[in-house]
Design a protein around this motif. Structure first.
Motif, mmCIF file in Angstrom:
data_model
loop_
_atom_site.group_PDB
_atom_site.id
_atom_site.type_symbol
_atom_site.label_atom_id
_atom_site.label_comp_id
_atom_site.label_asym_id
_atom_site.label_seq_id
_atom_site.Cartn_x
_atom_site.Cartn_y
_atom_site.Cartn_z
ATOM 1 N N GLU A 6 0.831 -1.204 0.000
ATOM 2 C CA GLU A 6 0.000 0.000 0.000
ATOM 3 C C GLU A 6 0.864 1.252 0.000
ATOM 4 O O GLU A 6 0.563 2.226 -0.705
ATOM 5 N N ALA A 7 1.944 1.231 0.773
ATOM 6 C CA ALA A 7 2.859 2.381 0.791
ATOM 7 C C ALA A 7 3.459 2.611 -0.592
ATOM 8 O O ALA A 7 3.547 3.748 -1.067
ATOM 9 N N ARG A 8 3.850 1.520 -1.261
ATOM 10 C CA ARG A 8 4.430 1.661 -2.604
ATOM 11 C C ARG A 8 3.410 2.251 -3.577
ATOM 12 O O ARG A 8 3.741 3.106 -4.402
ATOM 13 N N ALA A 9 2.167 1.822 -3.462
ATOM 14 C CA ALA A 9 1.119 2.366 -4.344
ATOM 15 C C ALA A 9 0.926 3.854 -4.095
ATOM 16 O O ALA A 9 0.775 4.641 -5.039
ATOM 17 N N HIS A 10 0.912 4.280 -2.835
ATOM 18 C CA HIS A 10 0.779 5.707 -2.515
ATOM 19 C C HIS A 10 1.957 6.498 -3.085
ATOM 20 O O HIS A 10 1.783 7.607 -3.625
ATOM 21 N N LEU A 11 3.151 5.951 -2.964
ATOM 22 C CA LEU A 11 4.338 6.653 -3.463
ATOM 23 C C LEU A 11 4.278 6.823 -4.972
ATOM 24 O O LEU A 11 4.656 7.874 -5.505
ATOM 25 N N GLU A 262 1.398 17.903 1.694
ATOM 26 C CA GLU A 262 0.148 17.140 1.721
ATOM 27 C C GLU A 262 0.536 15.692 1.999
ATOM 28 O O GLU A 262 0.928 14.959 1.098
ATOM 29 N N ARG A 263 0.441 15.299 3.251
ATOM 30 C CA ARG A 263 0.972 14.005 3.649
ATOM 31 C C ARG A 263 0.113 12.864 3.114
ATOM 32 O O ARG A 263 -1.115 12.896 3.229
ATOM 33 N N SER A 264 0.780 11.866 2.572
ATOM 34 C CA SER A 264 0.099 10.701 2.025
ATOM 35 C C SER A 264 -0.033 9.598 3.065
ATOM 36 O O SER A 264 -1.079 8.976 3.199
ATOM 37 N N PHE A 265 1.047 9.343 3.803
ATOM 38 C CA PHE A 265 1.004 8.333 4.863
ATOM 39 C C PHE A 265 2.183 8.542 5.789
ATOM 40 O O PHE A 265 3.132 9.266 5.497
ATOM 41 N N TYR A 266 2.123 7.858 6.931
ATOM 42 C CA TYR A 266 3.220 7.885 7.889
ATOM 43 C C TYR A 266 3.254 6.529 8.584
ATOM 44 O O TYR A 266 2.231 6.053 9.070
ATOM 45 N N LYS A 267 4.391 5.904 8.578
ATOM 46 C CA LYS A 267 4.660 4.587 9.166
ATOM 47 C C LYS A 267 4.215 3.437 8.248
ATOM 48 O O LYS A 267 3.086 3.407 7.770
ATOM 49 N N VAL A 268 5.158 2.513 8.057
ATOM 50 C CA VAL A 268 4.941 1.344 7.209
ATOM 51 C C VAL A 268 5.251 0.095 8.015
ATOM 52 O O VAL A 268 6.215 0.058 8.782
ATOM 53 N N ALA A 269 4.460 -0.931 7.844
ATOM 54 C CA ALA A 269 4.644 -2.186 8.569
ATOM 55 C C ALA A 269 5.761 -2.998 7.934
ATOM 56 O O ALA A 269 5.539 -4.024 7.277
ATOM 57 N N MET A 270 6.999 -2.495 8.098
ATOM 58 C CA MET A 270 8.154 -3.193 7.554
ATOM 59 C C MET A 270 9.318 -3.085 8.535
ATOM 60 O O MET A 270 9.339 -2.210 9.406
ATOM 61 N N ARG A 271 10.259 -3.970 8.349
ATOM 62 C CA ARG A 271 11.458 -3.980 9.170
ATOM 63 C C ARG A 271 12.641 -4.306 8.280
ATOM 64 O O ARG A 271 12.587 -5.326 7.583
ATOM 65 N N PRO A 272 13.671 -3.440 8.256
ATOM 66 C CA PRO A 272 13.761 -2.130 8.901
ATOM 67 C C PRO A 272 13.022 -1.073 8.083
ATOM 68 O O PRO A 272 12.782 -1.263 6.899
#
Length: 390
Positions: A6-11, A262-272
């Motif tokens: 989902e983060a990649r799609a937003h980016l 205009e913030r799209s997201f903050y924090k991704v469920a990944m490590r690291p």
């Protein structure tokens, strides 16, 4: 937190394909061809000899046949005239095959005495002639988009194309943040470290096809961060490293929003890489990477690479995941998608024991990121797992 996909799609929603520019062919290697190009001639432009030998009429070629040599043809110097019955023209590789000739007997298969040659060895059935247009013909297309490799440059040159339209390189501004940072070559204080992330990311991004600029380190003040963002004006992508978390000294998000992010997201469920922020600042996309060196570099492979590819008009997916046999057992994974530094060799994948996100030495030895889905079950040695080459 949102999933990696989902983060990649937003980016990718934050960027668009950039415009084209015309560059000399000699400067086009590694660039992305912006539109189809068509050959301006046949290659070869004439039937050409593929060997050094003698050009004769194919109907007369047989063992012990004799011919009179009436001239010579070399590359760039055609024989003017026609080859008649019982006649031959001495010919060299790349030379135009003279009119009337349809076979080149290689020089090793003949003996010569004065102006007479005799075929003394079996000449075979290969005519040793490259036909006109055998490589490509006038109007043949090199399709876009295409990352131009050295062989493509040679092909376009042979097609008589001196300049090519390519997608403009994305301009990326890199901003390291933090009072603890000193540039390489500087003298760090007792509580400071050397800035490394921007240098690794610059090398990575330029390998992806971007043009990256390292800006001065932004200190942990709003004024310094504002200055850094002002220096980044005009970039297609602004990448900050560090300061995007929620601590008392993490000011990147606040200052960016004050400047119109205009913030799209903050924090991704990944490590690291959990504290990842993204959005749009005016005409530029903005990505805030975590400050840990490995986290920043891993996020570069996972997120920045597809953004750059999209801006270049290439398919935006990251490098294709590969499969290898796990060399040693792994315990169950946690709730975040885990990108483990690993070594891929001879079809086997070995994850490093220490996966601390500050260890650049481990990253430098790795050639792969072992990708583990959230809550992935424990894996035994010999199982197939997926990895991302780096």
């Amino acid at each position: 937190m949102i999933p990696v996909s989902e983060a990649r799609a937003h980016l990718l929603d934050l960027v668009v394909k950039l415009e084209a520019e015309e560059v000399p062919l000699a400067e086009a290697a590694g660039r992305v061809l912006a539109r189809d190009m068509q050959a301006r001639r046949d290659q070869p432009p004439f039937s050409a000899s593929a060997m050094d030998g003698y050009a004769v009429n194919a109907a007369e070629v047989e063992l012990h046949a004799m011919f009179k040599v009436i001239g010579e043809a070399a590359a760039g110097h055609a024989f003017v005239g026609r080859v008649g019955a019982g006649q031959a023209v001495r010919i060299f590789t790349g030379a135009p095959v003279p009119e009337g000739a349809s076979f080149v007997v290689i020089q090793e298969d003949v003996t010569r005495s004065g102006d007479l040659i005799t075929i003394t060895d079996e000449p075979g059935s290969n005519h040793n002639i490259r036909p006109r247009g055998g490589d490509f013909t006038d109007g043949q297309t090199v399709s876009a988009p295409r990352l131009l490799a050295p062989a493509d440059i040679a092909l376009l040159a042979a097609m008589n194309i001196p300049t090519v339209p390519v997608i403009r390189r994305p301009d990326v501004a890199l901003i390291s943040t933090g009072d603890e940072l000193v540039m390489p070559g500087g003298t760090p204080g007792p509580d400071q470290i050397i800035a490394s992330n921007t240098f690794g990311l610059k090398a990575m991004l330029e390998g992806f096809g971007a043009r990256a600029h390292i800006l001065p380190i932004a200190r942990d003040t709003e004024g310094s961060l504002r200055t850094a963002f002002e220096l980044a004006e005009g970039a297609d992508l602004v990448v900050t490293i560090g300061g995007a978390s929620v601590g008392d000294h993490d000011l990147v998000g606040k200052v960016a929003q004050d400047l119109g992010l205009e913030r799209s997201f903050y924090k991704v469920a990944m490590r690291p890489g959990k504290p990842l922020m993204a959005g749009r600042m005016g005409a530029a996309a903005m990505v805030g990477l975590p400050g840990n060196p490995v986290s920043a570099m891993v996020c570069g492979h996972v997120f920045l690479a597809p953004m750059i590819r999209a801006m270049l008009g290439l398919p935006a997916e990251t490098a294709q995941l590969r499969t290898a046999e796990l060399a040693a057992a792994l315990p169950e994974n946690g709730p975040r998608e885990h990108y483990m530094r690993a070594q891929a060799e001879s079809g086997r994948l070995t994850a490093f024991d220490n996966q601390d996100s500050s260890l650049l030495t481990v990253l430098a030895e790795a050639n792969a990121l072992l990708v583990r889905p959230p809550r992935d079950r424990a894996r035994a040695a010999g199982e197939n797992v997926q990895y991302l080459p780096i």
